[in-house]
Design a protein around this motif. Structure first.
Motif, PDB file in Angstrom:
ATOM      1  N   UNK A  87       0.933  -1.237  -0.058  1.00 37.88           N
ATOM      2  CA  UNK A  87       0.069  -0.071  -0.035  1.00 37.88           C
ATOM      3  C   UNK A  87       0.872   1.124  -0.090  1.00 37.88           C
ATOM      4  N   UNK A  88       2.114   1.204   0.395  1.00 42.47           N
ATOM      5  CA  UNK A  88       3.067   2.400   0.513  1.00 42.47           C
ATOM      6  C   UNK A  88       4.036   2.294  -0.311  1.00 42.47           C
ATOM      7  N   UNK A  89       4.541   1.019  -0.712  1.00 37.40           N
ATOM      8  CA  UNK A  89       5.671   0.528  -1.580  1.00 37.40           C
ATOM      9  C   UNK A  89       6.938   0.574  -0.798  1.00 37.40           C
ATOM     10  N   UNK A  90       6.786   0.815   0.508  1.00 36.95           N
ATOM     11  CA  UNK A  90       7.989   0.840   1.433  1.00 36.95           C
ATOM     12  C   UNK A  90       8.348  -0.532   2.079  1.00 36.95           C
ATOM     13  N   UNK A  91       9.646  -0.712   2.229  1.00 38.30           N
ATOM     14  CA  UNK A  91       9.869  -2.024   2.926  1.00 38.30           C
ATOM     15  C   UNK A  91       9.718  -1.847   4.646  1.00 38.30           C
ATOM     16  N   UNK A  92       9.198  -2.986   5.193  1.00 38.31           N
ATOM     17  CA  UNK A  92       8.639  -2.921   6.655  1.00 38.31           C
ATOM     18  C   UNK A  92      10.002  -2.305   7.343  1.00 38.31           C
ATOM     19  N   UNK A  93       9.541  -1.258   8.319  1.00 36.76           N
ATOM     20  CA  UNK A  93      10.678  -0.798   9.235  1.00 36.76           C
ATOM     21  C   UNK A  93      10.531  -1.505  10.609  1.00 36.76           C
ATOM     22  N   UNK A  94       9.523  -2.058  11.055  1.00 34.34           N
ATOM     23  CA  UNK A  94       9.542  -2.814  12.177  1.00 34.34           C
ATOM     24  C   UNK A  94      10.320  -3.879  12.250  1.00 34.34           C
ATOM     25  N   UNK A  95      11.045  -4.330  13.213  1.00 32.83           N
ATOM     26  CA  UNK A  95      11.945  -5.359  13.140  1.00 32.83           C
ATOM     27  C   UNK A  95      11.158  -6.540  13.749  1.00 32.83           C
ATOM     28  N   UNK A  96      10.784  -7.488  13.078  1.00 35.68           N
ATOM     29  CA  UNK A  96       9.846  -8.396  13.437  1.00 35.68           C
ATOM     30  C   UNK A  96      10.395  -9.939  12.915  1.00 35.68           C
ATOM     31  N   UNK A  97       9.819 -10.982  13.633  1.00 36.51           N
ATOM     32  CA  UNK A  97       9.933 -12.293  13.075  1.00 36.51           C
ATOM     33  C   UNK A  97       8.924 -13.116  13.478  1.00 36.51           C
ATOM     34  N   UNK A  98       8.077 -13.427  12.496  1.00 35.59           N
ATOM     35  CA  UNK A  98       6.950 -14.100  12.632  1.00 35.59           C
ATOM     36  C   UNK A  98       7.078 -15.741  12.073  1.00 35.59           C
ATOM     37  N   UNK A  99       6.618 -16.441  12.987  1.00 35.07           N
ATOM     38  CA  UNK A  99       6.634 -17.981  12.586  1.00 35.07           C
ATOM     39  C   UNK A  99       5.139 -18.371  12.810  1.00 35.07           C
ATOM     40  N   UNK A 100       4.922 -19.114  11.616  1.00 33.00           N
ATOM     41  CA  UNK A 100       3.744 -19.663  11.667  1.00 33.00           C
ATOM     42  C   UNK A 100       3.431 -21.287  11.448  1.00 33.00           C
ATOM     43  N   UNK A 101       2.719 -22.155  12.246  1.00 34.06           N
ATOM     44  CA  UNK A 101       2.482 -23.191  12.023  1.00 34.06           C
ATOM     45  C   UNK A 101       1.018 -23.581  11.107  1.00 34.06           C
ATOM     46  N   UNK A 102       1.228 -24.354  10.389  1.00 36.46           N
ATOM     47  CA  UNK A 102      -0.157 -24.510   9.505  1.00 36.46           C
ATOM     48  C   UNK A 102      -0.151 -25.832   9.080  1.00 36.46           C
ATOM     49  N   UNK A 103      -1.368 -26.523   8.642  1.00 44.13           N
ATOM     50  CA  UNK A 103      -1.564 -27.693   8.124  1.00 44.13           C
ATOM     51  C   UNK A 103      -0.520 -28.270   6.808  1.00 44.13           C
ATOM     52  N   UNK A 104      -0.133 -26.939   6.204  1.00 47.53           N
ATOM     53  CA  UNK A 104       0.946 -27.456   5.236  1.00 47.53           C
ATOM     54  C   UNK A 104       1.908 -26.032   5.061  1.00 47.53           C
ATOM     55  N   UNK A 105       3.070 -26.453   4.395  1.00 49.55           N
ATOM     56  CA  UNK A 105       4.103 -25.219   4.386  1.00 49.55           C
ATOM     57  C   UNK A 105       3.618 -24.246   3.535  1.00 49.55           C
ATOM     58  N   UNK A 106       2.881 -24.661   2.471  1.00 47.07           N
ATOM     59  CA  UNK A 106       2.404 -23.256   1.602  1.00 47.07           C
ATOM     60  C   UNK A 106       1.824 -22.347   2.352  1.00 47.07           C
ATOM     61  N   UNK A 107       0.662 -22.657   3.074  1.00 41.50           N
ATOM     62  CA  UNK A 107      -0.110 -21.784   4.018  1.00 41.50           C
ATOM     63  C   UNK A 107       0.836 -21.119   4.767  1.00 41.50           C
ATOM     64  N   UNK A 108       1.526 -21.989   5.491  1.00 39.68           N
ATOM     65  CA  UNK A 108       2.410 -21.341   6.521  1.00 39.68           C
ATOM     66  C   UNK A 108       3.496 -20.421   5.979  1.00 39.68           C
ATOM     67  N   UNK A 109       3.919 -20.335   4.882  1.00 44.22           N
ATOM     68  CA  UNK A 109       4.942 -19.541   4.242  1.00 44.22           C
ATOM     69  C   UNK A 109       3.971 -18.139   3.682  1.00 44.22           C
ATOM     70  N   UNK A 110       3.063 -18.458   3.274  1.00 42.78           N
ATOM     71  CA  UNK A 110       2.060 -17.312   2.731  1.00 42.78           C
ATOM     72  C   UNK A 110       1.610 -16.426   4.287  1.00 42.78           C
ATOM     73  N   UNK A 111       1.158 -17.152   5.064  1.00 42.30           N
ATOM     74  CA  UNK A 111       0.640 -16.649   6.498  1.00 42.30           C
ATOM     75  C   UNK A 111       1.874 -15.609   7.105  1.00 42.30           C
ATOM     76  N   UNK A 112       2.910 -16.333   7.049  1.00 42.57           N
ATOM     77  CA  UNK A 112       4.086 -15.807   7.870  1.00 42.57           C
ATOM     78  C   UNK A 112       4.357 -14.422   7.138  1.00 42.57           C
ATOM     79  N   UNK A 113       4.238 -14.524   5.901  1.00 41.38           N
ATOM     80  CA  UNK A 113       4.847 -12.942   5.345  1.00 41.38           C
ATOM     81  C   UNK A 113       3.655 -12.182   5.237  1.00 41.38           C
ATOM     82  N   UNK A 114       2.343 -12.327   5.169  1.00 40.46           N
ATOM     83  CA  UNK A 114       1.226 -11.607   5.374  1.00 40.46           C
ATOM     84  C   UNK A 114       0.835 -11.036   6.628  1.00 40.46           C
ATOM     85  N   UNK A 115       1.046 -11.785   7.833  1.00 41.76           N
ATOM     86  CA  UNK A 115       1.189 -11.323   9.138  1.00 41.76           C
ATOM     87  C   UNK A 115       2.323 -10.353   9.421  1.00 41.76           C
ATOM     88  N   UNK A 116       3.314 -10.626   8.679  1.00 42.64           N
ATOM     89  CA  UNK A 116       4.456  -9.395   9.059  1.00 42.64           C
ATOM     90  C   UNK A 116       4.183  -8.178   8.569  1.00 42.64           C
TER      91      UNK A 116
END
Ligand code: AMP
Ligand code: MG
Length: 396
Positions: free
Chosen positions: A318-347
């Motif tokens: 929405x802004x085009x800017x790289x996130x400036x928060x320093x964070x690490x989001x770990x997701x557990x999901x029934x499969x790795x595709x969903x875990x990967x997508x959620x981890x980025x989206x939640x970031x």
């Protein structure tokens, strides 16, 4: 945390986000010995991948005498096998259990070949990849029939894009390219380049033709970027191959994103440690699970500092800017595709909105670590404790 030796790699930009440890090997109850260290590297095609899988080892982790026995495999105990390679410009490790080394090795080789095949579809760095060829048609009015893998992952990614109202956007490519250059030059791209790039971003500009399995990219300059999901998808595909080859007890680690198959034969789970936010600190979060995907997103190793401000490789579309928060989001999901997508989206969504959204998925949970000054803020979704296996009676 004796023996918790994080590996370093000269070609790698990131280091451990998870380490998988195997407490079965230990005499003591809670000393952690890593059987592997996961090295989260650049995502699919973040650097040119090698032309062919480059296995560095195929090793039984048990004495050779166990492999050479002539007892029929059905009556032999399962042996643990390890194979390492580099795929999607990231370190790949496969660990599996099977009595027969020939069967295990064939399964691992086919799993690696499958990941290699997927890189040829999703790589953003290979100009001959299917995705790159599709992007060349952007804005020309052409609709292009695509492979089943590209169709599956694109339709999935568009759903995530819609659900997050574009916080996750699979068409983010033009902006990601600007930031990639900025990471090299350490200079902020000029505003007009952001304006240009933003014209070519928007998941709404992907038109799907399900009856032909065809795709049309409506705006000139559009560039799909599967960096946030391709590794997870490849892990799931590789685990499927392992199962089809008769080796269901397997763990696949591709650049720090993990797929866990059936558990090791003598335990009910695999054990994974989530790296602490601050480098050098021991992990305090662990996951003890089987049959799921685990992915971590963060700016730990891929960021650029410009004008004293730190920008992540994950971008807020929405802004085009790289996130400036320093964070690490770990997701557990029934499969790795969903875990990967959620981890980025939640970031991108942040802890409040992101974790509330994760709670809408029946079998998903997230751990959100955020560095605020010198302090690590910890946020978890409702199911984290249960799904990570962090119950009081959990075995190490
Ligand atoms: P991950 O390491 O799985 O979080 O993926 C990060 C990668 O996803 C980046 O390097 C980009 O290629 C891509 N990416 C960055 N920002 C976004 C976004 N907002 N939505 C989708 N993909 C993104
Ligand atoms: Mg991701």
């Amino acid at each position: 945390m004796r023996g918790f030796s994080f590996l370093t790699g000269t070609t790698l930009k990131k280091r451990c986000q998870h380490a998988v440890f195997d407490s079965r090997l230990l005499p003591a109850a809670f000393v952690i010995v890593p059987i592997m260290c996961c090295l989260p590297g650049p995502i699919a095609g973040a650097e040119p991948s090698r032309p062919s899988p480059s296995e560095t080892s195929t090793a039984p982790e048990h004495p050779a005498s166990q492999q050479l026995t002539l007892t029929p495999s059905a009556s032999r105990p399962p042996v643990r096998w390890l194979r390492e390679a580099e795929e999607m410009a990231a370190p790949l490790r496969i660990i599996c259990y099977h009595p027969d080394g020939v069967v295990a090795d064939r399964a691992m080789a086919r799993a690696i070949a499958r990941i290699h095949q997927l890189n040829a579809i999703f790589s953003d760095y290979d100009p001959t990849s299917e995705v790159r060829r599709l992007c060349e048609t952007a804005g020309t009015g052409k609709k292009v029939q695509v492979s089943d893998d590209l169709w599956q992952l694109l339709t999935f990614s568009l759903k995530i894009s819609e659900q997050t109202a574009g916080a996750f956007d699979v068409t983010i490519g033009p902006i990601v390219r600007l930031w990639r250059r900025a990471r090299m030059s350490r200079e902020m791209p000029p505003a007009y380049r952001f304006d240009e790039a933003r014209q070519a971003v928007g998941y709404q500009f992907v038109r799907l033709y399900p009856e032909d399995r065809a795709v049309e990219l409506l705006r000139p300059g559009m560039r799909l970027d599967f960096g946030a999901v391709a590794k997870g998808y490849a892990i799931d595909a590789a685990l499927k191959v392992m199962r089809q080859e008769g080796v269901p007890s397997a763990l696949i680690d591709l650049g720090g994103d993990l797929g866990l198959g059936e558990s090791p034969p003598d335990r009910g789970h695999w054990s994974v440690a989530v790296a602490a936010m601050k480098p050098g600190e021991p992990p305090s979060y662990f996951v003890r699970r089987a049959r799921c995907g685990i992915a971590t997103s963060g700016d730990r190793y891929r960021f650029v500092v410009i004008g004293g401000k730190r920008y992540s490789h994950i971008v807020d579309p929405r802004t085009g800017v790289g996130l400036t928060d320093q964070s690490e989001v770990t997701v557990i999901a029934p499969n790795a595709t969903l875990a990967d997508a959620l981890a980025t989206a939640v970031s991108v969504l942040g802890p409040e909105r992101g974790l509330a959204w994760v709670d809408t998925f029946p079998d998903a949970a997230a751990l959100y670590l955020r560095l605020v000054g010198d302090h690590t803020e910890v946020h978890t979704s409702k199911q984290w404790k249960e799904l990570s296996g962090e119950t009081p009676d959990a075995q190490p």
